[in-house]
Design a protein around this motif. Structure first.
Motif, PDB file in Angstrom:
ATOM      1  N   LEU A   1      52.290 -17.270  35.955  1.00  0.00           N
ATOM      2  CA  LEU A   1      51.640 -18.191  36.588  1.00  0.00           C
ATOM      3  C   LEU A   1      50.842 -18.963  35.863  1.00  0.00           C
ATOM      4  O   LEU A   1      50.741 -20.443  36.136  1.00  0.00           O
ATOM      5  N   VAL A   2      49.968 -18.513  35.029  1.00  0.00           N
ATOM      6  CA  VAL A   2      49.014 -19.276  34.218  1.00  0.00           C
ATOM      7  C   VAL A   2      50.069 -20.118  33.180  1.00  0.00           C
ATOM      8  O   VAL A   2      49.640 -21.371  33.254  1.00  0.00           O
TER       9      VAL A   2
ATOM     10  N   SER B   1      51.372 -23.064  35.174  1.00  0.00           N
ATOM     11  CA  SER B   1      50.224 -23.973  35.455  1.00  0.00           C
ATOM     12  C   SER B   1      49.830 -24.938  34.023  1.00  0.00           C
ATOM     13  O   SER B   1      49.734 -25.986  34.563  1.00  0.00           O
TER      14      SER B   1
ATOM     15  N   ARG C   1      50.939 -29.686  33.326  1.00  0.00           N
ATOM     16  CA  ARG C   1      49.970 -30.493  32.925  1.00  0.00           C
ATOM     17  C   ARG C   1      50.576 -31.485  32.239  1.00  0.00           C
ATOM     18  O   ARG C   1      51.330 -31.181  31.265  1.00  0.00           O
TER      19      ARG C   1
ATOM     20  N   VAL D   1      43.783 -26.275  31.993  1.00  0.00           N
ATOM     21  CA  VAL D   1      44.106 -25.786  33.081  1.00  0.00           C
ATOM     22  C   VAL D   1      42.628 -25.277  33.605  1.00  0.00           C
ATOM     23  O   VAL D   1      42.002 -24.674  32.984  1.00  0.00           O
TER      24      VAL D   1
ATOM     25  N   SER E   1      42.958 -24.521  39.747  1.00  0.00           N
ATOM     26  CA  SER E   1      44.551 -24.919  39.934  1.00  0.00           C
ATOM     27  C   SER E   1      45.462 -23.791  40.025  1.00  0.00           C
ATOM     28  O   SER E   1      46.483 -23.703  40.597  1.00  0.00           O
ATOM     29  N   ILE E   2      44.986 -22.325  39.166  1.00  0.00           N
ATOM     30  CA  ILE E   2      45.804 -21.375  39.062  1.00  0.00           C
ATOM     31  C   ILE E   2      45.650 -20.780  40.850  1.00  0.00           C
ATOM     32  O   ILE E   2      46.655 -20.369  41.212  1.00  0.00           O
TER      33      ILE E   2
ATOM     34  N   LYS F   1      45.113 -22.357  43.519  1.00  0.00           N
ATOM     35  CA  LYS F   1      46.123 -23.018  44.353  1.00  0.00           C
ATOM     36  C   LYS F   1      47.660 -22.787  44.212  1.00  0.00           C
ATOM     37  O   LYS F   1      48.300 -22.649  45.110  1.00  0.00           O
ATOM     38  N   ARG F   2      47.895 -22.643  42.918  1.00  0.00           N
ATOM     39  CA  ARG F   2      49.302 -22.487  42.455  1.00  0.00           C
ATOM     40  C   ARG F   2      49.760 -21.183  43.093  1.00  0.00           C
ATOM     41  O   ARG F   2      50.835 -20.876  43.510  1.00  0.00           O
ATOM     42  N   TYR F   3      48.834 -20.056  42.795  1.00  0.00           N
ATOM     43  CA  TYR F   3      49.103 -18.863  43.727  1.00  0.00           C
ATOM     44  C   TYR F   3      49.581 -19.074  45.020  1.00  0.00           C
ATOM     45  O   TYR F   3      50.525 -18.106  45.495  1.00  0.00           O
TER      46      TYR F   3
ATOM     47  N   PHE G   1      56.234 -22.130  43.529  1.00  0.00           N
ATOM     48  CA  PHE G   1      55.742 -22.570  42.249  1.00  0.00           C
ATOM     49  C   PHE G   1      55.969 -20.893  41.459  1.00  0.00           C
ATOM     50  O   PHE G   1      55.513 -20.306  41.938  1.00  0.00           O
TER      51      PHE G   1
ATOM     52  N   CYS H   1      42.257 -14.358  38.109  1.00  0.00           N
ATOM     53  CA  CYS H   1      42.739 -15.681  37.888  1.00  0.00           C
ATOM     54  C   CYS H   1      42.091 -16.216  36.488  1.00  0.00           C
ATOM     55  O   CYS H   1      42.327 -16.512  35.632  1.00  0.00           O
TER      56      CYS H   1
END
Length: 192
Positions: free
Chosen positions: A123-124, A127, A131, A139, A143-144, A146-148, A153, A176
């Motif tokens: 996930l990281v 992310s 970018r 990052v 943002s992480i 939100k992406r979680y 994603f 995170c």
């Protein structure tokens, strides 16, 4: 085999083993990322940083030989047992992929940490890759987080497994941040 640290393997031996069995640089980088996240988790929780880091580094030795989840970790377990690696490390590595071990469950902080820690790395990294500069430095933790929440994603980063961080006593938001910060420390090695 090394008995100096009590785990049956030293860090440089473990890295050499990863490089012997894993040829893809991206997969080697995943192991390095898992190592640094596990070390950060252990430090935060007052656990054995070396042991947790070794588990993170060694967890995917057979990922190219056994890419199917139904068998992934089986060869890793055999390799590590043959090398005399600590049974606790081997068991955590085995249980990071429960699909290959039906009926078994993760029951210790160490086992939950390895599963969550190695999973969040995807996930990281994803992310960072979306970018413009493809850099971990740009990052942000929010943002992480939100992406979680975006299930589409980085689909391979199983959110239920990442959430096991809470079974170790680390809230998801903190996890995170801890993971991103740890991975940023080795961004040059990761090429991000």
């Amino acid at each position: 085999m090394s008995e100096i640290n009590g785990y049956g393997i030293e860090r440089d031996e473990a890295l050499a083993l990863v490089q012997e069995h894993v040829k893809s640089q991206n997969l080697i980088n995943h192991s390095l990322a898992a190592e640094v996240v596990l070390r950060a988790m252990a430090e935060r929780l007052g656990e054995d940083v070396e042991k947790w880091g070794l588990a993170g580094l060694l967890h995917d030795l057979d990922v190219e030989l056994e890419p199917e989840l139904a068998t992934h970790t089986t060869r890793t377990v055999a390799i590590l047992q043959e090398k005399g690696v600590s049974a606790e490390i081997v068991e955590a590595i085995k249980l990071h992929n429960l699909e290959a071990h039906p009926g078994e469950v993760r029951s210790t902080h160490f086992q939950h940490a390895l599963a969550a820690g190695e999973t969040i790395t995807g996930l990281v990294i994803a992310s960072a890759l979306v970018r413009p500069d493809k850099s971990l430095a740009s990052v942000k933790v929010k943002s992480i987080r939100k992406r979680y929440k975006e299930k589409a994603f980085a689909r391979g980063a199983n959110r239920e497994i990442i959430a096991e961080c809470e079974q170790c006593g680390i809230p998801l938001a903190d996890f995170c941040e801890l993971s991103l910060t740890a991975m940023q420390q080795i961004s040059d090695q990761l090429g991000l």
